[in-house]
Design a protein around this motif. Structure first.
Motif, PDB file in Angstrom:
ATOM      1  N   GLU A 138      -3.370  -4.398 -14.873  1.00 30.01           N
ATOM      2  CA  GLU A 138      -2.628  -5.647 -14.672  1.00 30.01           C
ATOM      3  C   GLU A 138      -2.266  -5.880 -13.201  1.00 30.01           C
ATOM      4  N   LEU A 139      -2.583  -4.924 -12.351  1.00 33.61           N
ATOM      5  CA  LEU A 139      -2.245  -5.054 -10.931  1.00 33.61           C
ATOM      6  C   LEU A 139      -3.306  -5.876 -10.215  1.00 33.61           C
ATOM      7  N   THR A 140      -3.331  -7.155 -10.538  1.00 36.69           N
ATOM      8  CA  THR A 140      -4.303  -8.084  -9.963  1.00 36.69           C
ATOM      9  C   THR A 140      -3.568  -9.178  -9.193  1.00 36.69           C
ATOM     10  N   THR A 141      -4.289  -9.845  -8.311  1.00 34.47           N
ATOM     11  CA  THR A 141      -3.702 -10.934  -7.536  1.00 34.47           C
ATOM     12  C   THR A 141      -3.145 -12.022  -8.451  1.00 34.47           C
ATOM     13  N   ASP A 142      -3.888 -12.357  -9.507  1.00 27.30           N
ATOM     14  CA  ASP A 142      -3.424 -13.408 -10.415  1.00 27.30           C
ATOM     15  C   ASP A 142      -2.067 -13.085 -11.025  1.00 27.30           C
ATOM     16  N   ILE A 143      -1.828 -11.843 -11.338  1.00 31.77           N
ATOM     17  CA  ILE A 143      -0.573 -11.446 -11.984  1.00 31.77           C
ATOM     18  C   ILE A 143       0.534 -11.190 -10.964  1.00 31.77           C
ATOM     19  N   LEU A 144       0.191 -10.590  -9.819  1.00 25.09           N
ATOM     20  CA  LEU A 144       1.216 -10.158  -8.868  1.00 25.09           C
ATOM     21  C   LEU A 144       1.614 -11.210  -7.838  1.00 25.09           C
ATOM     22  N   ASP A 145       0.775 -12.213  -7.624  1.00 24.63           N
ATOM     23  CA  ASP A 145       1.042 -13.225  -6.599  1.00 24.63           C
ATOM     24  C   ASP A 145       2.410 -13.868  -6.799  1.00 24.63           C
ATOM     25  N   GLY A 146       3.248 -13.789  -5.777  1.00 24.06           N
ATOM     26  CA  GLY A 146       4.571 -14.402  -5.816  1.00 24.06           C
ATOM     27  C   GLY A 146       5.650 -13.564  -6.470  1.00 24.06           C
ATOM     28  N   ALA A 147       5.299 -12.360  -6.931  1.00 23.35           N
ATOM     29  CA  ALA A 147       6.290 -11.505  -7.591  1.00 23.35           C
ATOM     30  C   ALA A 147       7.398 -11.121  -6.610  1.00 23.35           C
ATOM     31  N   THR A 148       8.613 -11.113  -7.085  1.00 23.36           N
ATOM     32  CA  THR A 148       9.760 -10.717  -6.278  1.00 23.36           C
ATOM     33  C   THR A 148       9.804  -9.202  -6.162  1.00 23.36           C
ATOM     34  N   ILE A 149      10.136  -8.721  -4.959  1.00 23.99           N
ATOM     35  CA  ILE A 149      10.280  -7.293  -4.705  1.00 23.99           C
ATOM     36  C   ILE A 149      11.770  -7.017  -4.483  1.00 23.99           C
ATOM     37  N   TYR A 150      12.298  -6.054  -5.252  1.00 26.16           N
ATOM     38  CA  TYR A 150      13.696  -5.657  -5.116  1.00 26.16           C
ATOM     39  C   TYR A 150      13.769  -4.292  -4.450  1.00 26.16           C
ATOM     40  N   ALA A 181      16.178  -0.972  -2.528  1.00 28.24           N
ATOM     41  CA  ALA A 181      16.984   0.169  -2.941  1.00 28.24           C
ATOM     42  C   ALA A 181      18.311  -0.231  -3.587  1.00 28.24           C
ATOM     43  N   ASP A 182      18.958  -1.255  -3.079  1.00 30.79           N
ATOM     44  CA  ASP A 182      20.252  -1.684  -3.620  1.00 30.79           C
ATOM     45  C   ASP A 182      20.097  -2.869  -4.559  1.00 30.79           C
ATOM     46  N   ASP A 183      18.891  -3.021  -5.133  1.00 29.81           N
ATOM     47  CA  ASP A 183      18.580  -4.115  -6.039  1.00 29.81           C
ATOM     48  C   ASP A 183      18.704  -5.474  -5.358  1.00 29.81           C
ATOM     49  N   GLU A 184      18.511  -5.458  -4.027  1.00 26.11           N
ATOM     50  CA  GLU A 184      18.539  -6.676  -3.229  1.00 26.11           C
ATOM     51  C   GLU A 184      17.106  -7.204  -3.140  1.00 26.11           C
ATOM     52  N   LYS A 185      16.943  -8.526  -3.178  1.00 27.30           N
ATOM     53  CA  LYS A 185      15.618  -9.112  -3.010  1.00 27.30           C
ATOM     54  C   LYS A 185      15.177  -8.860  -1.574  1.00 27.30           C
ATOM     55  N   VAL A 186      14.023  -8.170  -1.414  1.00 26.49           N
ATOM     56  CA  VAL A 186      13.561  -7.821  -0.073  1.00 26.49           C
ATOM     57  C   VAL A 186      12.298  -8.568   0.327  1.00 26.49           C
ATOM     58  N   GLY A 187      11.653  -9.242  -0.612  1.00 28.81           N
ATOM     59  CA  GLY A 187      10.444  -9.990  -0.273  1.00 28.81           C
ATOM     60  C   GLY A 187       9.704 -10.438  -1.515  1.00 28.81           C
ATOM     61  N   THR A 188       8.518 -11.025  -1.275  1.00 29.43           N
ATOM     62  CA  THR A 188       7.656 -11.466  -2.369  1.00 29.43           C
ATOM     63  C   THR A 188       6.219 -11.060  -2.075  1.00 29.43           C
ATOM     64  N   VAL A 189       5.453 -10.864  -3.128  1.00 27.04           N
ATOM     65  CA  VAL A 189       4.047 -10.494  -2.966  1.00 27.04           C
ATOM     66  C   VAL A 189       3.277 -11.698  -2.440  1.00 27.04           C
ATOM     67  N   SER A 190       2.566 -11.483  -1.340  1.00 29.55           N
ATOM     68  CA  SER A 190       1.694 -12.510  -0.769  1.00 29.55           C
ATOM     69  C   SER A 190       0.304 -12.398  -1.392  1.00 29.55           C
ATOM     70  N   HIS A 191      -0.257 -11.182  -1.311  1.00 32.17           N
ATOM     71  CA  HIS A 191      -1.587 -10.938  -1.872  1.00 32.17           C
ATOM     72  C   HIS A 191      -1.881  -9.444  -1.860  1.00 32.17           C
ATOM     73  N   LEU A 192      -3.017  -9.077  -2.426  1.00 32.95           N
ATOM     74  CA  LEU A 192      -3.466  -7.692  -2.407  1.00 32.95           C
ATOM     75  C   LEU A 192      -4.501  -7.538  -1.312  1.00 32.95           C
ATOM     76  N   HIS A 193      -4.527  -6.358  -0.710  1.00 31.29           N
ATOM     77  CA  HIS A 193      -5.501  -6.044   0.333  1.00 31.29           C
ATOM     78  C   HIS A 193      -5.975  -4.619   0.070  1.00 31.29           C
ATOM     79  N   GLY A 194      -7.062  -4.508  -0.699  1.00 29.41           N
ATOM     80  CA  GLY A 194      -7.538  -3.188  -1.105  1.00 29.41           C
ATOM     81  C   GLY A 194      -6.507  -2.537  -2.006  1.00 29.41           C
ATOM     82  N   HIS A 206       7.976  -8.579 -11.451  1.00 31.23           N
ATOM     83  CA  HIS A 206       8.675  -8.204 -10.227  1.00 31.23           C
ATOM     84  C   HIS A 206       8.409  -6.714  -9.972  1.00 31.23           C
ATOM     85  N   ALA A 207       8.865  -6.231  -8.835  1.00 35.04           N
ATOM     86  CA  ALA A 207       8.681  -4.817  -8.510  1.00 35.04           C
ATOM     87  C   ALA A 207       9.955  -4.261  -7.903  1.00 35.04           C
TER      88      ALA A 207
END
Length: 94
Positions: A13-25, A27-40, A76-77
């Protein structure tokens, strides 16, 4: 956010279609970014900025992120990195 009941994504399931735009949380459960794309075997995360403007793309190994779906099916991750640590990484260039 309590991630204990969230369903972990399978490796297929770790594909661009599924992960694109996913929120990344971080250490302190703070939003730290979003998935742009996969690169290898790396995930490119947009960190900082506002609504994607001025964000810095950084690449991290996919195995350093724990991807899952919440109760609503949103992907999300979770990572142990903080926003500051990600911002200190070199900018990713495709």
């Amino acid at each position: 956010m309590d991630h204990t009941n969230h369903v972990r994504l399978a490796s297929n399931e770790l594909t661009t279609d599924i992960l694109d735009g996913a929120t990344i949380y971080g250490a302190d459960d703070e939003k730290v970014g979003t998935v742009s794309h996969l690169h290898g075997s790396e995930v490119v995360i947009d960190v900082g900025g506002f609504l994607g403007i001025g964000a810095k793309p950084v690449a991290v190994p996919a195995n350093q992120l724990n991807f899952m779906r919440d109760e609503d099916g949103d992907v999300h991750a979770v990572t142990s990195w903080t926003k500051d640590q990600l911002e200190d990484m070199p900018e990713h260039q495709d």
